[in-house]
Scaffold this motif. Sequence first.
Motif, PDB file in Angstrom:
ATOM      1  N   GLU A  76       0.830  -1.208   0.000  1.00 33.34           N
ATOM      2  CA  GLU A  76       0.000   0.000   0.000  1.00 33.34           C
ATOM      3  C   GLU A  76       0.865   1.258   0.000  1.00 33.34           C
ATOM      4  O   GLU A  76       0.558   2.239  -0.707  1.00 33.34           O
ATOM      5  CB  GLU A  76      -0.943  -0.009   1.200  1.00 33.34           C
ATOM      6  N   ASN A  77       1.929   1.239   0.764  1.00 31.58           N
ATOM      7  CA  ASN A  77       2.844   2.384   0.761  1.00 31.58           C
ATOM      8  C   ASN A  77       3.460   2.580  -0.625  1.00 31.58           C
ATOM      9  O   ASN A  77       3.629   3.709  -1.091  1.00 31.58           O
ATOM     10  CB  ASN A  77       3.945   2.199   1.806  1.00 31.58           C
ATOM     11  N   ARG A  78       3.793   1.461  -1.269  1.00 27.75           N
ATOM     12  CA  ARG A  78       4.343   1.541  -2.625  1.00 27.75           C
ATOM     13  C   ARG A  78       3.325   2.151  -3.588  1.00 27.75           C
ATOM     14  O   ARG A  78       3.671   2.989  -4.432  1.00 27.75           O
ATOM     15  CB  ARG A  78       4.760   0.158  -3.115  1.00 27.75           C
ATOM     16  N   ALA A  87      -2.962   8.402   0.233  1.00 26.69           N
ATOM     17  CA  ALA A  87      -3.070   7.120   0.924  1.00 26.69           C
ATOM     18  C   ALA A  87      -3.617   6.076  -0.036  1.00 26.69           C
ATOM     19  O   ALA A  87      -4.234   6.412  -1.056  1.00 26.69           O
ATOM     20  CB  ALA A  87      -3.988   7.236   2.146  1.00 26.69           C
ATOM     21  N   ALA A  88      -3.385   4.803   0.279  1.00 25.25           N
ATOM     22  CA  ALA A  88      -3.839   3.704  -0.575  1.00 25.25           C
ATOM     23  C   ALA A  88      -4.402   2.587   0.288  1.00 25.25           C
ATOM     24  O   ALA A  88      -3.917   2.339   1.400  1.00 25.25           O
ATOM     25  CB  ALA A  88      -2.683   3.180  -1.427  1.00 25.25           C
ATOM     26  N   LEU A  89      -5.413   1.901  -0.234  1.00 24.28           N
ATOM     27  CA  LEU A  89      -6.016   0.779   0.479  1.00 24.28           C
ATOM     28  C   LEU A  89      -6.208  -0.375  -0.500  1.00 24.28           C
ATOM     29  O   LEU A  89      -6.834  -0.226  -1.547  1.00 24.28           O
ATOM     30  CB  LEU A  89      -7.360   1.181   1.088  1.00 24.28           C
ATOM     31  N   LEU A  90      -5.659  -1.543  -0.142  1.00 21.60           N
ATOM     32  CA  LEU A  90      -5.652  -2.724  -1.005  1.00 21.60           C
ATOM     33  C   LEU A  90      -6.926  -3.549  -0.802  1.00 21.60           C
ATOM     34  O   LEU A  90      -7.373  -3.758   0.323  1.00 21.60           O
ATOM     35  CB  LEU A  90      -4.419  -3.570  -0.674  1.00 21.60           C
ATOM     36  N   ARG A 241      -2.614  -5.600 -15.406  1.00 21.10           N
ATOM     37  CA  ARG A 241      -1.562  -6.028 -14.473  1.00 21.10           C
ATOM     38  C   ARG A 241      -1.462  -7.546 -14.337  1.00 21.10           C
ATOM     39  O   ARG A 241      -0.627  -8.048 -13.590  1.00 21.10           O
ATOM     40  CB  ARG A 241      -1.812  -5.421 -13.088  1.00 21.10           C
ATOM     41  N   ALA A 242      -2.363  -8.289 -14.985  1.00 18.02           N
ATOM     42  CA  ALA A 242      -2.262  -9.752 -15.119  1.00 18.02           C
ATOM     43  C   ALA A 242      -2.526 -10.538 -13.838  1.00 18.02           C
ATOM     44  O   ALA A 242      -2.220 -11.725 -13.784  1.00 18.02           O
ATOM     45  CB  ALA A 242      -0.890 -10.144 -15.671  1.00 18.02           C
ATOM     46  N   LEU A 243      -3.078  -9.901 -12.813  1.00 19.71           N
ATOM     47  CA  LEU A 243      -3.323 -10.647 -11.570  1.00 19.71           C
ATOM     48  C   LEU A 243      -4.751 -10.432 -11.099  1.00 19.71           C
ATOM     49  O   LEU A 243      -5.695 -10.570 -11.862  1.00 19.71           O
ATOM     50  CB  LEU A 243      -2.289 -10.240 -10.516  1.00 19.71           C
ATOM     51  N   THR A 244      -4.923 -10.113  -9.839  1.00 14.83           N
ATOM     52  CA  THR A 244      -6.241  -9.783  -9.304  1.00 14.83           C
ATOM     53  C   THR A 244      -6.032  -8.836  -8.135  1.00 14.83           C
ATOM     54  O   THR A 244      -4.916  -8.633  -7.675  1.00 14.83           O
ATOM     55  CB  THR A 244      -7.006 -11.050  -8.870  1.00 14.83           C
ATOM     56  N   GLY A 245      -7.126  -8.257  -7.670  1.00 13.51           N
ATOM     57  CA  GLY A 245      -7.019  -7.285  -6.588  1.00 13.51           C
ATOM     58  C   GLY A 245      -7.243  -5.877  -7.112  1.00 13.51           C
ATOM     59  O   GLY A 245      -7.455  -5.654  -8.308  1.00 13.51           O
ATOM     60  N   ALA A 246      -7.205  -4.912  -6.199  1.00 10.68           N
ATOM     61  CA  ALA A 246      -7.435  -3.515  -6.561  1.00 10.68           C
ATOM     62  C   ALA A 246      -6.896  -2.627  -5.457  1.00 10.68           C
ATOM     63  O   ALA A 246      -6.660  -3.080  -4.330  1.00 10.68           O
ATOM     64  CB  ALA A 246      -8.930  -3.252  -6.758  1.00 10.68           C
ATOM     65  N   VAL A 247      -6.715  -1.353  -5.784  1.00 15.49           N
ATOM     66  CA  VAL A 247      -6.289  -0.383  -4.779  1.00 15.49           C
ATOM     67  C   VAL A 247      -7.100   0.889  -4.952  1.00 15.49           C
ATOM     68  O   VAL A 247      -7.362   1.332  -6.074  1.00 15.49           O
ATOM     69  CB  VAL A 247      -4.770  -0.089  -4.875  1.00 15.49           C
ATOM     70  N   ILE A 248      -7.546   1.446  -3.843  1.00 16.34           N
ATOM     71  CA  ILE A 248      -8.196   2.756  -3.835  1.00 16.34           C
ATOM     72  C   ILE A 248      -7.182   3.779  -3.351  1.00 16.34           C
ATOM     73  O   ILE A 248      -6.552   3.598  -2.303  1.00 16.34           O
ATOM     74  CB  ILE A 248      -9.456   2.758  -2.948  1.00 16.34           C
ATOM     75  N   GLY A 278       3.194 -11.337  -6.478  1.00 15.05           N
ATOM     76  CA  GLY A 278       2.900 -11.209  -7.893  1.00 15.05           C
ATOM     77  C   GLY A 278       2.639  -9.771  -8.304  1.00 15.05           C
ATOM     78  O   GLY A 278       3.088  -9.323  -9.369  1.00 15.05           O
ATOM     79  N   LEU A 279       1.936  -9.031  -7.465  1.00 12.91           N
ATOM     80  CA  LEU A 279       1.667  -7.625  -7.766  1.00 12.91           C
ATOM     81  C   LEU A 279       2.954  -6.814  -7.784  1.00 12.91           C
ATOM     82  O   LEU A 279       3.167  -5.966  -8.662  1.00 12.91           O
ATOM     83  CB  LEU A 279       0.674  -7.049  -6.754  1.00 12.91           C
ATOM     84  N   ASN A 280       3.825  -7.063  -6.823  1.00 15.80           N
ATOM     85  CA  ASN A 280       5.120  -6.371  -6.821  1.00 15.80           C
ATOM     86  C   ASN A 280       5.926  -6.715  -8.073  1.00 15.80           C
ATOM     87  O   ASN A 280       6.574  -5.848  -8.668  1.00 15.80           O
ATOM     88  CB  ASN A 280       5.906  -6.729  -5.565  1.00 15.80           C
TER      89      ASN A 280
END
Length: 420
Positions: A76-78, A87-90, A241-248, A278-280
């Motif tokens: 999230e910091n990245r 700010a970011a939330l995964l 990004r070829a994976l899954t998930g999201a960030v606000i 994987g996201l990194n």
Amino acid sequence: MNGAMEKRRKVLIPTLDLAQPVPPGPDVYTNDFLSLTNDPDLRQIFLDKLAKSPRVFGVAGSRLLGGNSSDHVNFENRMAQFFDAPAALLFTSGYDANVAFWHSVPQAGDVIILDELVHASSRDGMAISRARKSLYLFSHNSPSSFEEMVHLALKEHPTIPQGKNTLFVAVEATYSMDGDFAPIPDIVRIVEKYVPKQSAHIMVDEAHSTGVFGPQGRGIVHLLGLQDRVHTVLHTFGKGRALTGAVILTAPIIRQYIINYGRPFIYTTALPISLVCGLNASFDYLEGPIGDQRRAQLRSLCEYFRGALEEAFKHIPPNLLSLQERSLPAGYPADVISPIIPILTSYPRQLADFLNSYGYAVQGIPYPVVPKGYERVRISVHALNTEEEFDILISRLKQWATMMQTMGTQVQSGRIQSRL
């Protein structure tokens, strides 16, 4: 339930059971815009990270219940640093992120102005929000319609100009069905003109634009230089990004509020460490030269395919095959082109079935899923598709159109014969 399924079949809406895997064939249908899902170099970067990680499985709990690992916090910091956000939330998915934001953040007395074509996940969140009775829909991508809704909302909710409530705006940077772009510069201009600063909140969903547009794939908002004037941005990881998930990406108070009130976030198990690795890996890979390379390849292929389609469709009746007019909202660079290309046809089911027989796993999209006259088959361009693949696809489209015209002529001839 049987009745509902039968109704879908009668109106020719695809009725799926997912009993068979996607057939092998050229990928012109998924959202793998940058051709990453089978990339051997990205795979190796991911495996190397995984090998060095002390944990690779799940955290066996939600973030609020023992699952808040250093991997999640560091990622999230990245994200906050990469996107230049406060700010970011995964999240585990873009759907969960949209529902969590829209169901929890708008308060009683607030209003939401939304494009009529925003994603179902946003609609689902709004439907259970405190502002669910104060939704104002504007005509798709129309700045004038948006401005009308702003005036109407301010008139009907005087607490907003008084600074006591908030006017929220919901748009998508790139829309998944048409591949067109939101008029974000006009939306920002109109909001800043009429809505007090403390009473405005613009939320942009970048699900179909992240990775593809902007510096190092930061999205349309960054491409337009509006990151300091848009309040919340959603990026998802299942497409470019070829994976899954999201960030606000949002203000710290909004992040904290969703953590404590956003039910999809509170009650969902945190992403497993392997996925964070994987996201990194994906961000590392696309931040290098390969990212700009793939984006340039994608843009070139989009131009080639679009031009070839326009040429091929010149002598085909538009009810069989046609394209929507290509246009960009004010303030967009002229070289922006969408990788999502809908091919309009009055016979989406027949066209999809024909292409399926040649290994193209496309879906026909009929009315009422889309407005009447805009039925289609949706094609997605990928960076590592080839011009030859698109030439073959176009030859199949022309073959189908010729077949349909021949059938139509035969049917017409049969009617004439029967009258004689």
